[in-house]
Design a protein around this motif. Structure first.
Motif, PDB file in Angstrom:
ATOM      1  N   ILE A 135      -5.541  10.192   7.701  1.00 26.02           N
ATOM      2  CA  ILE A 135      -5.382  11.645   7.588  1.00 26.02           C
ATOM      3  C   ILE A 135      -6.620  12.283   6.982  1.00 26.02           C
ATOM      4  CG2 ILE A 135      -4.034  13.475   6.435  1.00 26.02           C
ATOM      5  CD1 ILE A 135      -1.587  11.612   6.740  1.00 26.02           C
ATOM      6  N   GLU A 136      -7.262  11.606   6.043  1.00 24.58           N
ATOM      7  CA  GLU A 136      -8.432  12.146   5.354  1.00 24.58           C
ATOM      8  C   GLU A 136      -9.725  11.872   6.102  1.00 24.58           C
ATOM      9  OE1 GLU A 136      -8.308  10.505   1.470  1.00 24.58           O
ATOM     10  OE2 GLU A 136      -6.508  11.621   0.865  1.00 24.58           O
ATOM     11  N   ARG A 137      -9.653  11.458   7.346  1.00 29.07           N
ATOM     12  CA  ARG A 137     -10.794  11.283   8.230  1.00 29.07           C
ATOM     13  C   ARG A 137     -11.712  10.138   7.784  1.00 29.07           C
ATOM     14  NH1 ARG A 137      -7.908  14.666   9.953  1.00 29.07           N
ATOM     15  NH2 ARG A 137      -8.448  16.651  10.948  1.00 29.07           N
ATOM     16  N   ARG A 138     -11.188   9.161   7.171  1.00 29.73           N
ATOM     17  CA  ARG A 138     -12.018   8.032   6.763  1.00 29.73           C
ATOM     18  C   ARG A 138     -11.979   6.904   7.778  1.00 29.73           C
ATOM     19  NH1 ARG A 138      -9.796   6.249   1.361  1.00 29.73           N
ATOM     20  NH2 ARG A 138      -8.003   7.557   1.842  1.00 29.73           N
ATOM     21  N   ALA A 139     -11.285   7.018   8.858  1.00 23.62           N
ATOM     22  CA  ALA A 139     -11.163   5.969   9.869  1.00 23.62           C
ATOM     23  C   ALA A 139     -11.731   6.405  11.216  1.00 23.62           C
ATOM     24  CB  ALA A 139      -9.689   5.571  10.031  1.00 23.62           C
ATOM     25  N   VAL A 140     -12.665   7.350  11.159  1.00 20.83           N
ATOM     26  CA  VAL A 140     -13.226   7.880  12.411  1.00 20.83           C
ATOM     27  C   VAL A 140     -13.995   6.807  13.170  1.00 20.83           C
ATOM     28  CG1 VAL A 140     -14.794   9.591  13.413  1.00 20.83           C
ATOM     29  CG2 VAL A 140     -13.339  10.224  11.468  1.00 20.83           C
ATOM     30  N   GLN A 141     -14.814   6.062  12.452  1.00 20.75           N
ATOM     31  CA  GLN A 141     -15.608   5.014  13.109  1.00 20.75           C
ATOM     32  C   GLN A 141     -14.716   3.935  13.729  1.00 20.75           C
ATOM     33  OE1 GLN A 141     -18.354   3.539  10.208  1.00 20.75           O
ATOM     34  NE2 GLN A 141     -19.733   5.311  10.385  1.00 20.75           N
ATOM     35  N   MET A 194       8.915  -0.004  11.087  1.00 18.27           N
ATOM     36  CA  MET A 194       8.548  -1.365  11.479  1.00 18.27           C
ATOM     37  C   MET A 194       7.705  -2.031  10.401  1.00 18.27           C
ATOM     38  SD  MET A 194       5.668  -3.164  12.710  1.00 18.27           S
ATOM     39  CE  MET A 194       4.652  -1.936  13.472  1.00 18.27           C
ATOM     40  N   LEU A 195       6.775  -1.281   9.810  1.00 18.33           N
ATOM     41  CA  LEU A 195       5.895  -1.863   8.793  1.00 18.33           C
ATOM     42  C   LEU A 195       6.671  -2.234   7.533  1.00 18.33           C
ATOM     43  CD1 LEU A 195       2.806   0.506   9.205  1.00 18.33           C
ATOM     44  CD2 LEU A 195       3.027  -1.866   9.973  1.00 18.33           C
ATOM     45  N   VAL A 196       7.611  -1.344   7.142  1.00 19.69           N
ATOM     46  CA  VAL A 196       8.422  -1.642   5.955  1.00 19.69           C
ATOM     47  C   VAL A 196       9.332  -2.837   6.221  1.00 19.69           C
ATOM     48  CG1 VAL A 196      10.260  -0.767   4.465  1.00 19.69           C
ATOM     49  CG2 VAL A 196       8.329   0.712   5.055  1.00 19.69           C
ATOM     50  N   ASP A 197       9.976  -2.864   7.384  1.00 16.84           N
ATOM     51  CA  ASP A 197      10.871  -3.983   7.711  1.00 16.84           C
ATOM     52  C   ASP A 197      10.108  -5.310   7.823  1.00 16.84           C
ATOM     53  OD1 ASP A 197      12.952  -2.226   7.764  1.00 16.84           O
ATOM     54  OD2 ASP A 197      13.015  -2.025   9.960  1.00 16.84           O
ATOM     55  N   ALA A 198       8.839  -5.222   8.210  1.00 17.15           N
ATOM     56  CA  ALA A 198       8.025  -6.433   8.334  1.00 17.15           C
ATOM     57  C   ALA A 198       7.585  -6.973   6.988  1.00 17.15           C
ATOM     58  CB  ALA A 198       6.805  -6.180   9.214  1.00 17.15           C
ATOM     59  N   GLY A 199       7.817  -6.163   5.905  1.00 19.42           N
ATOM     60  CA  GLY A 199       7.529  -6.674   4.573  1.00 19.42           C
ATOM     61  C   GLY A 199       6.211  -6.262   3.981  1.00 19.42           C
ATOM     62  N   LEU A 200       5.486  -5.325   4.603  1.00 11.07           N
ATOM     63  CA  LEU A 200       4.238  -4.853   4.003  1.00 11.07           C
ATOM     64  C   LEU A 200       4.538  -4.027   2.746  1.00 11.07           C
ATOM     65  CD1 LEU A 200       1.848  -3.765   6.906  1.00 11.07           C
ATOM     66  CD2 LEU A 200       1.820  -5.846   5.548  1.00 11.07           C
ATOM     67  N   GLU A 201       3.673  -4.058   1.797  1.00  6.79           N
ATOM     68  CA  GLU A 201       3.870  -3.291   0.568  1.00  6.79           C
ATOM     69  C   GLU A 201       3.707  -1.795   0.848  1.00  6.79           C
ATOM     70  OE1 GLU A 201       1.251  -4.741  -2.382  1.00  6.79           O
ATOM     71  OE2 GLU A 201       2.201  -6.729  -2.509  1.00  6.79           O
ATOM     72  N   PHE A 202       4.515  -1.032   0.131  1.00  9.15           N
ATOM     73  CA  PHE A 202       4.519   0.422   0.340  1.00  9.15           C
ATOM     74  C   PHE A 202       3.146   1.017   0.079  1.00  9.15           C
ATOM     75  CE2 PHE A 202       4.760   4.572  -1.772  1.00  9.15           C
ATOM     76  CZ  PHE A 202       5.293   5.331  -0.761  1.00  9.15           C
ATOM     77  N   ASP A 203       2.514   0.622  -0.980  1.00  8.48           N
ATOM     78  CA  ASP A 203       1.212   1.196  -1.338  1.00  8.48           C
ATOM     79  C   ASP A 203       0.189   0.931  -0.236  1.00  8.48           C
ATOM     80  OD1 ASP A 203      -0.456   2.475  -3.492  1.00  8.48           O
ATOM     81  OD2 ASP A 203      -1.576   0.608  -3.198  1.00  8.48           O
ATOM     82  N   THR A 204       0.229  -0.259   0.365  1.00  9.06           N
ATOM     83  CA  THR A 204      -0.710  -0.596   1.432  1.00  9.06           C
ATOM     84  C   THR A 204      -0.504   0.311   2.640  1.00  9.06           C
ATOM     85  OG1 THR A 204      -0.749  -2.906   0.740  1.00  9.06           O
ATOM     86  CG2 THR A 204      -1.477  -2.440   2.963  1.00  9.06           C
ATOM     87  N   ILE A 205       0.747   0.519   3.002  1.00  7.18           N
ATOM     88  CA  ILE A 205       1.048   1.365   4.158  1.00  7.18           C
ATOM     89  C   ILE A 205       0.643   2.818   3.880  1.00  7.18           C
ATOM     90  CG2 ILE A 205       2.846   2.130   5.751  1.00  7.18           C
ATOM     91  CD1 ILE A 205       4.469  -0.349   4.906  1.00  7.18           C
ATOM     92  N   PHE A 206       1.024   3.317   2.694  1.00  2.60           N
ATOM     93  CA  PHE A 206       0.744   4.713   2.337  1.00  2.60           C
ATOM     94  C   PHE A 206      -0.753   4.978   2.315  1.00  2.60           C
ATOM     95  CE2 PHE A 206       0.220   8.348  -0.444  1.00  2.60           C
ATOM     96  CZ  PHE A 206       1.232   9.188  -0.031  1.00  2.60           C
ATOM     97  N   SER A 207      -1.498   4.023   1.721  1.00  3.42           N
ATOM     98  CA  SER A 207      -2.957   4.195   1.635  1.00  3.42           C
ATOM     99  C   SER A 207      -3.583   4.192   3.015  1.00  3.42           C
ATOM    100  CB  SER A 207      -3.566   3.079   0.790  1.00  3.42           C
ATOM    101  OG  SER A 207      -3.061   3.127  -0.520  1.00  3.42           O
ATOM    102  N   ALA A 208      -3.057   3.354   3.922  1.00  4.00           N
ATOM    103  CA  ALA A 208      -3.600   3.310   5.276  1.00  4.00           C
ATOM    104  C   ALA A 208      -3.402   4.640   5.994  1.00  4.00           C
ATOM    105  CB  ALA A 208      -2.930   2.187   6.051  1.00  4.00           C
ATOM    106  N   TYR A 209      -2.205   5.281   5.833  1.00  2.00           N
ATOM    107  CA  TYR A 209      -1.967   6.580   6.448  1.00  2.00           C
ATOM    108  C   TYR A 209      -2.893   7.629   5.841  1.00  2.00           C
ATOM    109  CZ  TYR A 209       2.095   5.591   9.387  1.00  2.00           C
ATOM    110  OH  TYR A 209       2.912   5.147  10.394  1.00  2.00           O
ATOM    111  N   ASN A 210      -3.070   7.570   4.528  1.00  2.00           N
ATOM    112  CA  ASN A 210      -3.938   8.527   3.840  1.00  2.00           C
ATOM    113  C   ASN A 210      -5.363   8.442   4.360  1.00  2.00           C
ATOM    114  OD1 ASN A 210      -2.825  10.367   2.106  1.00  2.00           O
ATOM    115  ND2 ASN A 210      -3.809   9.510   0.267  1.00  2.00           N
ATOM    116  N   GLU A 211      -5.831   7.192   4.583  1.00  2.00           N
ATOM    117  CA  GLU A 211      -7.195   6.985   5.061  1.00  2.00           C
ATOM    118  C   GLU A 211      -7.396   7.626   6.426  1.00  2.00           C
ATOM    119  OE1 GLU A 211     -10.209   3.254   6.161  1.00  2.00           O
ATOM    120  OE2 GLU A 211      -8.427   2.913   4.902  1.00  2.00           O
TER     121      GLU A 211
END
Length: 821
Positions: free
Chosen positions: A744-750, A725-742
């Motif tokens: 997974i790496e426990r940087r979005a706990v708050q 859905m995110l790719v079809d909506a036109g978001l940039e790949f790097d933005t999506i990938f970085s968000a998943y990484n954040e």
């Protein structure tokens, strides 16, 4: 019984000497009963010595006034004889003819002795009361005229029966008219002899005190200061001359009224009698004494009404040929301008010509315009007597609407002295235009104009400011027929009237858009035009229905943007911002309106504010607010939050945040949370991402957390829905990938805590989505190896701590994604 002496004096003015027939054995003898004036006339024709002796004896037998009346009758050469009496012979016959010149001259000589007025003066304090007693000549002249007029004063000249004017009436009128005309001639010829001739200098000097004179039949009184110069002889003669001049004018007016009916009498059976019933029923004329000769003499307005009514009857009669009618009108104008002047003659001859012309089916354009050119100058008079309506009706039947309208406009220009008449004419003009719009649009555009060209009615001359303003006001009216309103408003811009700009400026609240269009299109003042639109955007628009105000403001905003673009004005930014807010306001109003008519059970829920209102009541209030008032973007955001169950409302809220150019990530995250929880197919979420995902501050991490939480509850072994859905909506790949990484790496706990997400998403589930994202990007994004290395590191780390189930399901699937790269 023989008449009294006074009755003899009165009757002799209008009645000829009475003839008495005496039958005896030798035959028939004719005797004449002499009147006093006959005796005086015989005396005046005697030799001088005998004449003086007889006059001395005669004058003592009657009053001085009666003496002067008889002398005036003789001096006027009036005999009051009836035509049927002229069969008598000899001396009797001479008395039935007009007096001789010698007798008339002798009468004038005697009257000269009685021509001087007398003056009486009495001191009263600081003033002088001066009484000028008219001479016996002046008193006698008034008395004589009164006795001529009395027999016909109360006569109604038209007896409304099948015979029209009766011969009795005609005979009385002829006798009176002849005698009064001779009297008028006598007075005019005796000016400077029997009565003072008022020169321009003396009249100018006397005008000041003549205004303060109290006039009566026998004298004139005036009060002057003691120091005022009043020359008894000169000034008294001037005052008497003014009195005699008024007698002369009265005699002329009376003669014209009588003459008019004598002229009409020739048409009694063919015309007047034909319209007897119509005359009887009309308000202008009746057999009531108020419609007598006396009324018409004293009231010029009534006299003209009667004359014009009869002229109208003559014109409408088919039994009289046009040439005969023209001769009649010519004679009426010549002899009775008091009732029927040159303008009346021209008017009715034009009506006659027009009526005859319209009877023919084949008419050339030149002949029509020739008659219309002549009619234009008297359109006002034609309207007042009702003829214009008839002519215009015939023109409209011939499809000559433009010509018909021009006649109405000419009539309006010629009604300067009557506001009521002008209003009636303009009502006829506007009603004609509205009928034209309904039945012939092409002709309507030709007459009124269009968005590109002005109509012909604006070039009808003369037209005053009053007429133009009335037409502009008619064009400005709001109507039930919105198409007509819009057509007239767009046409108004091109009106070539000097009154247009002032009218639009004065009515800027109602005609602001038209004024802005005028400033831009005609004056080329685009900056001022944008300012007008901006002013309208801030106006409460109380003159417009509440439900229509929002659409009107949108029109103003669009017009402001359009005008600003014409010259690339700096005002463009402000205009575009205002339009964006109004578009949001309109969109939210549409959302609330759909909610009200959705039939949802939530509409009956009670609002938790203690007011007892239902959600339907609250939504209706919000809808009215949005449609009628000016709302800020902050207020739009707050209102939109009340309808979070509808995705469009969330979209409006986010758009209102967009107007600040940056998002508050937490606020947007909460909005997204409401959409994600109800959108199983992620279609609504996809649309929001397409519109707002590239904006600075868009919370991609929050969106992934919320969306993957929902997907994990459905498919715990991994889902490809969110990354796809995110790719079809036109978001940039790097933005999506970085968000998943954040995540997974426990940087979005708050953030997880702030969003109230219970439990923690398994890293293996998130890694599954991230690996699938790499597969979607393979071949479309450069440096894919770097991204896959990061995923492999996460895979190795998770493999050491993962359960057997995770390794055999999720992680094996992730490894398969990576192997296919």
């Amino acid at each position: 019984d023989p008449p009294s002496p006074f009755a003899l004096f009165v009757q002799q003015v209008m009645c000829a000497p009475r003839l008495v027939l005496l039958i005896h054995r030798k035959g028939i003898s004719v005797y004449m009963r002499l009147r006093p004036v006959d005796i005086l006339r015989i005396i005046l024709e005697l030799p001088k010595e005998e004449r003086e002796r007889q006059l001395a004896a005669f004058s003592v037998r009657c009053s001085t006034t009666e003496y002067c009346v008889m002398l005036t009758q003789i001096a006027s050469k009036s005999s009051s004889a009836k035509p049927s009496s002229q069969r008598s012979k000899g001396a009797a016959h001479s008395l039935l003819t007009e007096p001789s010149s010698d007798a008339a001259r002798q009468a004038v000589d005697i009257l000269r002795r009685y021509s001087q007025p007398s003056v009486e003066e009495r001191l009263r304090g600081t003033t002088r009361d001066i009484t000028v007693n008219y001479s016996q000549v002046a008193v006698g002249a008034l008395t004589y005229l009164a006795r001529l007029v009395v027999p016909v004063w109360n006569q109604t000249p038209l007896l409304l029966n099948e015979n029209g004017l009766t011969s009795v009436n005609l005979q009385k009128l002829r006798v009176a008219e002849t005698a009064i005309r001779k009297f008028i001639t006598f007075l005019e010829h005796s000016q400077g002899d029997l009565w003072h001739e008022v020169s321009a200098a003396s009249a100018s000097g006397a005008s000041a005190f003549l205004r303060d004179v109290a006039w009566s039949q026998t004298s004139a009184k005036i009060e002057v200061p003691q120091t005022s110069l009043f020359v008894a002889n000169t000034d008294s003669r001037i005052m008497q001359a003014a009195h005699i001049q008024s007698i002369l004018e009265f005699a002329k007016g009376t003669t014209q009224v009588i003459t008019f009916f004598l002229v009409c009498g020739r048409f009694e059976r063919r015309v007047i009698a034909h319209f007897a019933t119509e005359l009887s029923a009309s308000k202008e004329y009746s057999t009531d004494p108020k419609a007598s000769i006396g009324r018409l003499v004293m009231n010029a307005g009534d006299a003209r009404k009667i004359a014009r009514f009869i002229a109208k009857a003559v014109v409408q009669s088919s039994s009289v040929c046009p040439k005969e009618v023209s001769l009649l009108f010519e004679e009426m104008e010549r002899d009775s301008p008091f009732l029927f002047d040159a303008s009346d003659r021209e008017e009715y001859e034009t009506i006659l010509q027009f009526s005859r012309m319209l009877e023919h089916s084949n008419l050339s354009e030149s002949s029509i315009h020739q008659v219309l050119a002549r009619t234009a100058g008297i359109a006002g008079s034609l309207y007042r007597n009702g003829a214009l309506a008839h002519l215009i009706s015939r023109l409209q039947q011939m499809n000559l609407h433009r010509e018909a309208l021009s006649l109405y406009l000419f009539a309006a220009a010629q009604s300067d002295n009557s506001q009521d008449e002008w209003e009636r004419v303009m009502i006829s003009v506007t009603s004609t235009l509205e009928r034209l719009y309904e039945f012939d649009r092409n002709m309507f555009v030709a007459v009124v104009g269009g968005p590109q060209t002005p109509g012909s009615m604006w070039y009808v001359r003369p037209q005053d400011a009053r007429t133009h303003l009335r037409l502009l006001a008619w064009m400005a009216e709001r109507r039930n027929d919105e198409s007509l309103t819009q057509a007239l408003h767009s046409t108004m811009v091109m009106v070539p009237s000097p009154e247009l700009e002032g009218f639009l400026c004065k009515n800027i609240h109602e005609l602001g858009l038209v004024y802005a269009e005028y400033l831009g299109k005609i004056k080329f003042d685009f900056r001022a035009a944008v300012e007008v639109c901006s002013r309208l955007l801030a106006d409460p628009l109380l003159h417009i229905n509440a439900s229509e105000r929002l659409s009107y403001r949108l029109q103003c905003a669009r017009k402001a943007v359009e005008l600003a673009l014409e010259v690339n004005s700096s005002q463009r930014t402000g205009a575009e911002h205002a339009m964006q807010i109004l578009l949001l306001q309109a969109k939210l109003a549409s959302v609330i309106e759909r909610f009200i008519f959705s039939g949802s059970s939530a509409l009956n829920d009670v609002v938790a504010d203690g007011s007892g209102r239902t959600q339907r009541d609250l939504a209706t209030q919000h809808l009215q607010l949005l449609q009628s008032d000016i709302i800020s973007q902050e207020k739009i955001f707050v209102l939109a939050l009340n309808y979070e169950v509808m995705e469009e409302a969330v979209e409006v809220a986010m758009e209102s945040l967009c107007l600040n150019r940056t998002f508050d990530p937490m606020v947007v995250s909460r909005l997204l949370q409401r959409v994600v929880t109800t959108d199983k197919s992620l279609s609504d979420v996809s649309r929001l991402v397409q519109r707002f995902g590239r904006r600075v501050g868009f919370p991609v991490v929050s969106l992934i957390l919320l969306a993957e939480q929902i997907q994990h509850s459905r498919t715990p072994n991994g889902s490809t829905a969110v990354p796809k859905m995110l790719v079809d909506a036109g978001l940039e790949f790097d933005t999506i990938f970085s968000a998943y990484n954040e995540i997974i790496e426990r940087r979005a706990v708050q953030l997880t805590t702030a969003l109230g997400i219970e439990g923690r998403l398994p890293d293996s589930f998130l890694l599954y989505s991230q690996a699938y994202l790499l597969q979607l990007a393979d071949g479309r994004v450069g440096g894919i190896a770097r991204y896959s290395s990061t995923v492999r590191q996460s895979l190795d780390r998770l493999s050491r701590s993962a359960t057997q189930l995770e390794r055999t399901t999720v992680l094996n699937a992730v490894s398969g994604f990576l192997d296919r790269l």
